[in-house]
Design an enzyme around this catalytic site. Sequence first.
Site, mmCIF file in Angstrom:
data_model
loop_
_atom_site.group_PDB
_atom_site.id
_atom_site.type_symbol
_atom_site.label_atom_id
_atom_site.label_comp_id
_atom_site.label_asym_id
_atom_site.label_seq_id
_atom_site.Cartn_x
_atom_site.Cartn_y
_atom_site.Cartn_z
ATOM 1 N N ASP A 125 -9.286 -3.876 -0.515
ATOM 2 C CA ASP A 125 -9.544 -3.083 -1.736
ATOM 3 C C ASP A 125 -11.241 -4.117 -2.034
ATOM 4 O O ASP A 125 -11.086 -4.918 -1.251
ATOM 5 C CB ASP A 125 -9.193 -3.434 -2.863
ATOM 6 C CG ASP A 125 -8.821 -1.966 -3.768
ATOM 7 O OD1 ASP A 125 -10.352 -1.625 -3.803
ATOM 8 O OD2 ASP A 125 -8.065 -2.233 -4.394
ATOM 9 N N ASP A 156 -9.406 6.989 -6.604
ATOM 10 C CA ASP A 156 -8.281 6.787 -7.533
ATOM 11 C C ASP A 156 -7.582 7.578 -8.481
ATOM 12 O O ASP A 156 -6.886 7.465 -9.178
ATOM 13 C CB ASP A 156 -7.920 6.151 -8.637
ATOM 14 C CG ASP A 156 -8.553 4.530 -7.804
ATOM 15 O OD1 ASP A 156 -8.275 3.978 -7.354
ATOM 16 O OD2 ASP A 156 -8.766 3.285 -8.466
HETATM 17 C C1 DGJ Z 1 -8.055 -0.300 -6.879
HETATM 18 C C2 DGJ Z 1 -7.291 1.090 -5.961
HETATM 19 O O1 DGJ Z 1 -7.788 1.946 -5.530
HETATM 20 C C3 DGJ Z 1 -6.020 1.257 -6.469
HETATM 21 O O2 DGJ Z 1 -5.811 2.279 -5.575
HETATM 22 C C4 DGJ Z 1 -5.349 -0.003 -6.470
HETATM 23 O O3 DGJ Z 1 -5.335 -0.673 -5.434
HETATM 24 C C5 DGJ Z 1 -5.513 -0.833 -7.359
HETATM 25 N N1 DGJ Z 1 -7.460 -0.901 -7.073
HETATM 26 C C6 DGJ Z 1 -4.889 -2.498 -7.360
HETATM 27 O O4 DGJ Z 1 -5.961 -3.333 -8.776
#
Ligand code: DGJ
Length: 607
Positions: free
Chosen positions: A473, A543
């Site tokens: 991430d 997200d």
């Molecule tokens: C952003 C990601 O896109 C989410 O899926 C998740 O992993 C969060 N970060 C966790 O902090």
Amino acid sequence: MITVDEKNLTFKLDTPNTSYVFGVIDGKYLCHFYYGAKVSDTDLSFLLPDIRVPSLNKRDKLAFMDLAYFEYPTVGVGDYRPAALEIESDNGARVCELNYVNHKFIHGKPELKDLPATFGADTDSETLEITLEDKCAGVKVKLLYSVFEGIDAITRSAEVVNTGSERLYINNIMSTALDLRNESFNLLTLGGSWGREKNIEYRPVGRGFQGVSSERGISSAQEHPFIALTTPEITEDAGRVYGFNLIYSGNFEAMAKLDQFDGVRVRIGINPATFRYELKPSESLQSPEAVMVYSDAGLGRMTRTFHDLYRKHLIRSPYLHSKRPILINNWEATYFNFNTDKLIDIARQAAKSGIEMLVMDDGWFGNRFDDNRALGDWKVNEEKLQGGLARLVKEVNDLGLKFGIWMEPEMVCPDSDLYRAHPDWAIQVPGREPGLARTQLVLDITRPEVWDYCFSCIKETLGSANIEYLKWDMNRPLADVYSAGLPADRQGEFFHRYVLALYRMQEEVLKAFPKLLLENCSSGGGRYDPGMLYYSPQVWASDDTDAVERLKIQEGNMLIYPLSSIGAHVSDCPNHGTGRTTPFDTRGDVALFGTFGYELDITGISD
Ligand code: DGJ
């Protein structure tokens, strides 16, 4: 297929349905002649007297420079359209004129130094290398053009070498430039925002600059390193389109400009607004690679061409052609509130439902009880995971599931042991308090000691148990940019060096764990670009997991990226982001147009 007319110095690149033709004018200028539907002729001399490439002998030089179509246009010699290259000599002059030197045919597809790029074997790809030079500025430029068997794509890149005896600066190095006649083009872009990535948008190409760019250090959710010129009648299966995609994950620019003679110049490459790179004598710099696709059979053929190219010649993962494990991710199930027992409960229920992998998301390390702390402290939080990773992974494996983990290796929170030990490792300007985003700062991975730390954390984590998947991430853009590792006059190299350091880290992780399934992510699709696809066969697309909104986001993604690369999950209802309730079937159908997985508390839903 690549054909060279040695007598007229004309070069022709053929793909199944397209031709790209260029050549040397007046013995020195590399000019563009044609890109479009396939031309069967081998004698292309009829293209030479084209009004747009008149002989220099018949005109003043500047009249020629101002209207000819150039393959790699430069700043300072009378071509006032956007340039592909700007060189600043040691004496401050910003003038460069590239003249043809020679060409070389290469079987296959050469690698690009330190950069992700398409690959090809001697049997399925061909490359043409054209060398240009400016003796006065002490610069040589090697242009690479590649074609691939059965695929309507052409890739281009440029390498700039300092052949002089003084240092010079590159203020702009584009991956490709292309001059076309305007056909009432519209510009197609894929911008958006967090949770609203890759909206398909059109605007007319008018005078002046039109385009997209990123200054965030990542390719970003706000803009995307892709543009296309489309004719007004464009549909899925009719109309003409020229698509341009950059294999790069940092600051980029992609633009089109209509000129005074109704020509359109397109360019795509590293964003010159945040770039200045020093080259000492004999040093060189390689540009990222650009992909160009022409279709006269609508957007659909362009889409299929990009998909084919990326599946056959860009994505390298052992998982590329295999069925990906159906995963369940605990993020929307638990957020930070989980422990070993909870994860095992999810895994137990998931195993009964045919799910094949449990992915433990953010919150398993350090003092990470919320998103305000602990990034950088990649040691298991034993309060949550009693028995550590070894116990958890074993129990998950015993239930018949694979195990995957989340990390955000490029980051540090001010409230972390790492920051307390090395506050100077975060990107920041001395004497200025750096701005936080999600209560975190970005680590300066261009510095060897910082890179080593991040890499060793990943290596230790992945090596500590049977971990078969990593979600990598990256949750904030770069700001307050300054590197303690670079002298003042080289700070303009930082953004590019950051991207190179990131690529090297992912490459080394894959070398250390060749069977790893890597999924990139950046607050959803903030770094979902072809550069990342070279390392990870799938990228978390957004997200926003609402099935209805996902239709639009995934449509934007699948315009150029293969379905097998689109991270898509079935989530809970009402959706946590939008509050919308959609039937379970709908959520399943939408997630099936991607890698497919779940992101909900399976222990709380009915059979
Ligand atoms: C952003 C990601 O896109 C989410 O899926 C998740 O992993 C969060 N970060 C966790 O902090």
